[in-house]
Design a protein around this motif. Structure first.
Motif, PDB file in Angstrom:
ATOM      1  N   SER A  45       0.779  -1.208  -0.033  1.00 25.28           N
ATOM      2  CA  SER A  45      -0.051  -0.094   0.015  1.00 25.28           C
ATOM      3  C   SER A  45       1.004   1.387  -0.020  1.00 25.28           C
ATOM      4  O   SER A  45       1.908   1.266   0.295  1.00 25.28           O
ATOM      5  CB  SER A  45      -0.917   0.038   1.409  1.00 25.28           C
ATOM      6  OG  SER A  45      -0.087   0.200   2.408  1.00 25.28           O
ATOM      7  N   MET A  46       0.267   2.357  -0.552  1.00 22.94           N
ATOM      8  CA  MET A  46       1.105   3.462  -0.397  1.00 22.94           C
ATOM      9  C   MET A  46       0.231   4.857  -0.442  1.00 22.94           C
ATOM     10  O   MET A  46      -1.152   4.641  -1.078  1.00 22.94           O
ATOM     11  CB  MET A  46       2.060   3.698  -1.926  1.00 22.94           C
ATOM     12  CG  MET A  46       1.487   3.723  -3.004  1.00 22.94           C
ATOM     13  SD  MET A  46       2.521   3.393  -4.450  1.00 22.94           S
ATOM     14  CE  MET A  46       3.887   4.587  -4.201  1.00 22.94           C
ATOM     15  N   VAL A  47       0.764   5.804  -0.294  1.00 24.18           N
ATOM     16  CA  VAL A  47       0.058   7.111  -0.123  1.00 24.18           C
ATOM     17  C   VAL A  47       0.549   8.092  -1.239  1.00 24.18           C
ATOM     18  O   VAL A  47       2.010   8.197  -1.125  1.00 24.18           O
ATOM     19  CB  VAL A  47      -0.159   7.906   1.077  1.00 24.18           C
ATOM     20  CG1 VAL A  47      -0.970   9.270   0.993  1.00 24.18           C
ATOM     21  CG2 VAL A  47      -0.985   7.029   2.104  1.00 24.18           C
ATOM     22  N   ILE A  48       0.274   8.792  -2.172  1.00 29.86           N
ATOM     23  CA  ILE A  48       0.646   9.657  -3.191  1.00 29.86           C
ATOM     24  C   ILE A  48      -0.045  10.990  -3.081  1.00 29.86           C
ATOM     25  O   ILE A  48      -1.139  10.789  -3.012  1.00 29.86           O
ATOM     26  CB  ILE A  48       0.852   8.989  -4.460  1.00 29.86           C
ATOM     27  CG1 ILE A  48       1.572   9.721  -5.330  1.00 29.86           C
ATOM     28  CG2 ILE A  48      -0.545   8.403  -4.990  1.00 29.86           C
ATOM     29  CD1 ILE A  48       1.766   9.105  -6.760  1.00 29.86           C
ATOM     30  N   GLY A  49       0.552  12.114  -3.239  1.00 30.23           N
ATOM     31  CA  GLY A  49      -0.142  13.300  -3.249  1.00 30.23           C
ATOM     32  C   GLY A  49      -0.733  13.642  -4.771  1.00 30.23           C
ATOM     33  O   GLY A  49      -0.097  12.802  -5.691  1.00 30.23           O
ATOM     34  N   LYS A  50      -1.694  14.320  -5.118  1.00 29.45           N
ATOM     35  CA  LYS A  50      -2.072  14.651  -6.241  1.00 29.45           C
ATOM     36  C   LYS A  50      -1.140  15.288  -7.144  1.00 29.45           C
ATOM     37  O   LYS A  50      -0.283  16.220  -6.733  1.00 29.45           O
ATOM     38  CB  LYS A  50      -3.239  15.732  -6.221  1.00 29.45           C
ATOM     39  CG  LYS A  50      -4.744  15.084  -5.302  1.00 29.45           C
ATOM     40  CD  LYS A  50      -5.759  16.208  -5.462  1.00 29.45           C
ATOM     41  CE  LYS A  50      -5.331  17.384  -4.956  1.00 29.45           C
ATOM     42  NZ  LYS A  50      -6.833  18.299  -5.218  1.00 29.45           N
ATOM     43  N   ASN A  51      -1.239  14.856  -8.405  1.00 28.91           N
ATOM     44  CA  ASN A  51      -0.277  15.309  -9.391  1.00 28.91           C
ATOM     45  C   ASN A  51       1.158  14.935  -9.248  1.00 28.91           C
ATOM     46  O   ASN A  51       1.923  15.705  -9.424  1.00 28.91           O
ATOM     47  CB  ASN A  51      -0.361  16.941  -9.684  1.00 28.91           C
ATOM     48  CG  ASN A  51      -1.785  17.302 -10.101  1.00 28.91           C
ATOM     49  OD1 ASN A  51      -2.156  16.589 -11.138  1.00 28.91           O
ATOM     50  ND2 ASN A  51      -2.171  18.037  -9.705  1.00 28.91           N
ATOM     51  N   LYS A  52       1.337  13.844  -8.442  1.00 31.51           N
ATOM     52  CA  LYS A  52       2.750  13.280  -8.185  1.00 31.51           C
ATOM     53  C   LYS A  52       2.947  11.952  -8.723  1.00 31.51           C
ATOM     54  O   LYS A  52       2.019  11.266  -9.298  1.00 31.51           O
ATOM     55  CB  LYS A  52       3.016  13.334  -6.520  1.00 31.51           C
ATOM     56  CG  LYS A  52       2.825  14.479  -5.766  1.00 31.51           C
ATOM     57  CD  LYS A  52       3.865  15.534  -6.288  1.00 31.51           C
ATOM     58  CE  LYS A  52       3.759  16.659  -5.529  1.00 31.51           C
ATOM     59  NZ  LYS A  52       4.903  17.864  -5.714  1.00 31.51           N
ATOM     60  N   THR A  53       4.209  11.578  -8.809  1.00 26.63           N
ATOM     61  CA  THR A  53       4.535  10.281  -9.260  1.00 26.63           C
ATOM     62  C   THR A  53       5.092   9.534  -8.215  1.00 26.63           C
ATOM     63  O   THR A  53       5.786   9.836  -7.274  1.00 26.63           O
ATOM     64  CB  THR A  53       5.500  10.253 -10.598  1.00 26.63           C
ATOM     65  OG1 THR A  53       6.676  11.043 -10.183  1.00 26.63           O
ATOM     66  CG2 THR A  53       4.900  11.081 -11.741  1.00 26.63           C
TER      67      THR A  53
ATOM     68  N   VAL B  22      10.330  -1.949 -12.473  1.00 26.33           N
ATOM     69  CA  VAL B  22       9.814  -0.895 -11.827  1.00 26.33           C
ATOM     70  C   VAL B  22       8.544  -0.253 -12.446  1.00 26.33           C
ATOM     71  O   VAL B  22       8.508  -0.060 -13.788  1.00 26.33           O
ATOM     72  CB  VAL B  22      10.689   0.442 -11.845  1.00 26.33           C
ATOM     73  CG1 VAL B  22      10.079   1.551 -11.243  1.00 26.33           C
ATOM     74  CG2 VAL B  22      12.019  -0.097 -11.250  1.00 26.33           C
ATOM     75  N   ILE B  23       7.398  -0.245 -11.602  1.00 27.41           N
ATOM     76  CA  ILE B  23       6.097   0.454 -12.099  1.00 27.41           C
ATOM     77  C   ILE B  23       5.927   1.942 -11.828  1.00 27.41           C
ATOM     78  O   ILE B  23       6.382   2.353 -10.481  1.00 27.41           O
ATOM     79  CB  ILE B  23       5.011  -0.562 -11.313  1.00 27.41           C
ATOM     80  CG1 ILE B  23       5.091  -1.931 -11.673  1.00 27.41           C
ATOM     81  CG2 ILE B  23       3.781  -0.034 -12.058  1.00 27.41           C
ATOM     82  CD1 ILE B  23       5.412  -2.438 -13.128  1.00 27.41           C
ATOM     83  N   GLU B  24       5.732   2.591 -12.733  1.00 26.34           N
ATOM     84  CA  GLU B  24       5.485   4.196 -12.445  1.00 26.34           C
ATOM     85  C   GLU B  24       4.192   4.612 -12.370  1.00 26.34           C
ATOM     86  O   GLU B  24       3.219   4.001 -13.036  1.00 26.34           O
ATOM     87  CB  GLU B  24       6.193   4.988 -13.744  1.00 26.34           C
ATOM     88  CG  GLU B  24       7.562   4.852 -13.736  1.00 26.34           C
ATOM     89  CD  GLU B  24       8.303   5.729 -14.700  1.00 26.34           C
ATOM     90  OE1 GLU B  24       9.319   6.424 -14.437  1.00 26.34           O
ATOM     91  OE2 GLU B  24       7.585   5.848 -15.841  1.00 26.34           O
ATOM     92  N   ILE B  25       3.668   5.188 -11.423  1.00 24.67           N
ATOM     93  CA  ILE B  25       2.181   5.762 -11.081  1.00 24.67           C
ATOM     94  C   ILE B  25       2.483   7.007 -11.138  1.00 24.67           C
ATOM     95  O   ILE B  25       3.028   7.921 -10.706  1.00 24.67           O
ATOM     96  CB  ILE B  25       1.981   5.292  -9.839  1.00 24.67           C
ATOM     97  CG1 ILE B  25       2.050   3.689  -9.406  1.00 24.67           C
ATOM     98  CG2 ILE B  25       0.525   5.768  -9.445  1.00 24.67           C
ATOM     99  CD1 ILE B  25       2.072   2.995  -7.931  1.00 24.67           C
ATOM    100  N   ALA B  26       1.565   7.722 -11.920  1.00 26.17           N
ATOM    101  CA  ALA B  26       1.384   9.042 -12.092  1.00 26.17           C
ATOM    102  C   ALA B  26      -0.416   9.371 -11.628  1.00 26.17           C
ATOM    103  O   ALA B  26      -1.228   8.928 -12.366  1.00 26.17           O
ATOM    104  CB  ALA B  26       1.279   9.614 -13.464  1.00 26.17           C
ATOM    105  N   SER B  27      -0.192  10.555 -10.602  1.00 23.23           N
ATOM    106  CA  SER B  27      -1.669  10.444 -10.441  1.00 23.23           C
ATOM    107  C   SER B  27      -2.395  11.837 -10.933  1.00 23.23           C
ATOM    108  O   SER B  27      -1.384  12.563 -11.368  1.00 23.23           O
ATOM    109  CB  SER B  27      -1.589  10.901  -8.670  1.00 23.23           C
ATOM    110  OG  SER B  27      -0.743  11.983  -8.298  1.00 23.23           O
TER     111      SER B  27
END
Length: 579
Positions: free
Chosen positions: A82-90, A170-175
């Motif tokens: 699990s993870m938390v990511i800010g808006k408009n962050k990667t 590596v999986i990249e996540i873009a919010s």
């Protein structure tokens, strides 16, 4: 035939030679020096496959890749559930493939033919069966494995995902602008893992700090231990807790993306910087002093520094080779094979860089309480005389109810003959073997009586090269004289403790001429004693220096208490002299 720099040329021990023999048995010899050298070198170094591929490409080889067969993969795992990511962050998720080290088989072109390379637990092997492949065979074979890595987001309007180019690990996540909880699904063949992702309004860092702001790392010709740096954020609930790590000089120290610091190839000073990744660009630093040492000496040899001063390096010890530990006037450091360290205290005439000479007399001193000027109370030439330093303090040549020096005569005779003695760099710490050590950043051996301290110091070494003992009044006072001459602090005798609680060895910041904590941390038992009367069965003995729990006690401070006193503020320090 391999080049002069090949692994075969470098391999010297039987274990590596055996490993190299095994690769020849299971692989076809390829008539390309560099290819075989790079591939076979990983038998001993276990370099990651990606590094080998990069090195081969740098050498001009053509590299192609195909996924391994699905059956070679026994599972996958993700570094985050699990993870938390800010808006408009990667952000990133790392994939581990179980059963293999790399999800690809690599083909290397050599003289128009392709050779198959694959990894297995860090080893690179060259497959004999692939050696007959031609470029056309390879291109036409093109059978893709059904075990390709795929990733999906449960809601692409919240965050998009992709496999990082050229990685497959590596999986990249873009919010996006939306706040929501989604699921990232990672699939490789029949194996699937999920990561729960929460996208929120980012909480930005207002400050960042490291668990160490300054550190000394020592070793042989490399470090004996790595340093783990940890970043702490304010506020503690910041969204982005990853930082960018950077070394100011990778030749001295390198740092990975977890903050683990490892040795480079040189000694010296280096700064490790951690910078926030959330766009605030806040940073924190750790200044690291690295100290490298020669090989352990097998007999006592003279060592002459760049200023022409000579010290005796006893057998069983190595001498510092870095600039900050290899000069007599700066505090020449030696260490044994366990990492115990001592500093050379020179006596007699010492040569200075400007051509002048400084004379240090081995003796017992008092120091002016205002400016630290040393006042010789007893020259070591007169050690057989009982001289009382007002009002109670004497250094006896025999046992008189307390534990006196092992042999004051031998200490003084050998010190004068060798023009110096060795003073433990740190207060004592207790090793896992129960014996006394002099090592950095260890728990101080406190709460010990004077007789036990003396016994441990006396038996620290039993060799043909050095004799060890507990500090005596000559060794302590002369060390202060030396420090005041060469540390830049001519009033160190009156320096008080700089820490209000007991710290690990060398961590208080009280460092002069590479010697730590004479004024700070803990009182230190000596072999000096006092004529002041105590109750029957309790003998008065002198302790030196300052302590964390006493304001105003200084580096030159001496006082007495019963030898049975074992308060936590009492520790000790060994000395050594060359036989």
């Amino acid at each position: 035939m391999l080049g002069d720099n090949s692994i075969f040329k470098q391999a010297s021990d039987a274990k590596i030679q055996t490993e190299l023999g095994k690769i020849e048995e299971r692989s076809q010899m390829i008539y390309s020096d560099k290819l075989m050298e790079i591939a076979s070198s990983n038998l001993s170094t276990k370099v990651e496959t990606s590094k080998v591929i990069e090195q081969l490409r740098n050498e001009g080889y053509t590299i192609e890749q195909r996924p391994v067969a699905e059956g070679d993969i026994t599972g996958i795992s993700l570094d985050k559930e699990s993870m938390v990511i800010g808006k408009n962050k990667t952000a990133e998720i790392k994939v581990t493939y179980e059963g293999v080290d790399d999800p690809f088989v690599y083909y290397v072109e050599v003289q128009g033919k392709y050779y198959q390379m694959h990894s297995n637990k860090g080893f690179i092997t060259i497959d004999r069966e692939a050696s007959n492949l031609t470029k056309s065979d390879f291109e036409n074979s093109g059978e893709e494995s059904t075990a390709n890595l795929t990733v999906t987001s449960s809601d692409e309007t919240v965050a998009t995902v992709r496999v990082k180019e050229g990685s497959n690990k590596v999986i990249e996540i873009a919010s996006t602008e939306k706040e929501a909880e989604i699921t990232i699904t990672v699939t490789y063949g029949s194996y699937t893992k999920e990561c729960k992702v929460k996208v929120i309004e980012p909480i930005l860092a207002t400050a960042i700090s490291l668990n160490k702001t300054a550190y000394t790392v020592t070793g042989g010709n490399s470090w004996t231990n790595d340093l783990q740096l940890v970043a702490t954020f304010e506020p503690s609930n910041v969204t982005e807790k990853e930082v960018i790590w950077k070394s100011s000089n990778p030749e001295i120290a390198i740092v990975d993306n977890t903050g683990l610091v490892k040795a480079g190839t040189k000694g010296g000073d280096v700064t490790i910087t951690a910078t926030t990744k959330d766009g605030t660009n806040l940073s924190a630093e750790c200044k690291i002093t690295t100290e490298l040492f020669s090989e352990i000496k097998t007999s006592t040899i003279p060592y002459t520094d760049s200023e022409g001063n000579t010290a005796q390096i006893p057998g069983g010890f190595a001498v510092g080779t870095s600039d900050n530990v290899n000069k007599v006037t700066g505090g020449l450091v030696i260490q044994d094979n366990e990492g115990n360290q001592f500093v050379w205290i020179p006596v007699g005439d010492i040569k200075n860089k400007d051509g002048s000479t400084t004379t240090i007399t081995l003796g017992r001193y008092t120091f002016d309480t205002t400016n630290g000027t040393p006042m010789l109370q007893q020259n070591a030439d007169n050690y057989t005389q009982t001289v009382t330093i007002s009002p109670f303090y004497q250094e006896l040549t025999r046992n008189s109810g307390n534990t006196a020096a092992k042999s004051l005569e031998e200490f003084i005779t050998k010190t004068k003959a060798n023009a110096g003695y060795y003073f433990a760099r740190y207060e004592a710490n207790k090793g896992t073997d129960g014996k006394v050590k002099s090592q950095y950043d260890k728990t101080v051996w406190g709460g010990i009586t004077q007789p036990n301290a003396a016994t441990n110091a006396k038996y620290m070494y039993s060799s043909n090269y050095v004799e060890s003992d507990l500090i005596n009044s000559y060794s302590w006072d002369t060390a202060i004289v030396f420090i005041q001459k060469y540390s830049g602090n001519s009033n160190y005798a009156n320096k008080a403790t700089v820490n209000a609680s007991q710290l690990n060895t060398g961590m208080s910041g009280d460092k002069v001429c590479n010697i730590h904590d004479m004024a700070s941390n803990c009182y230190e038992w000596s072999t000096e004693h006092s004529t002041n009367a105590y109750s029957s069965g309790s003998f008065p003995c002198v302790f030196r220096g300052g302590s964390y729990n006493s304001v105003g006690r200084t580096a030159s401070y001496r006082n007495h208490t019963t030898t049975k006193d074992d308060h936590a503020s009492f520790s000790f320090r060994p000395i050594c002299y060359v036989k």
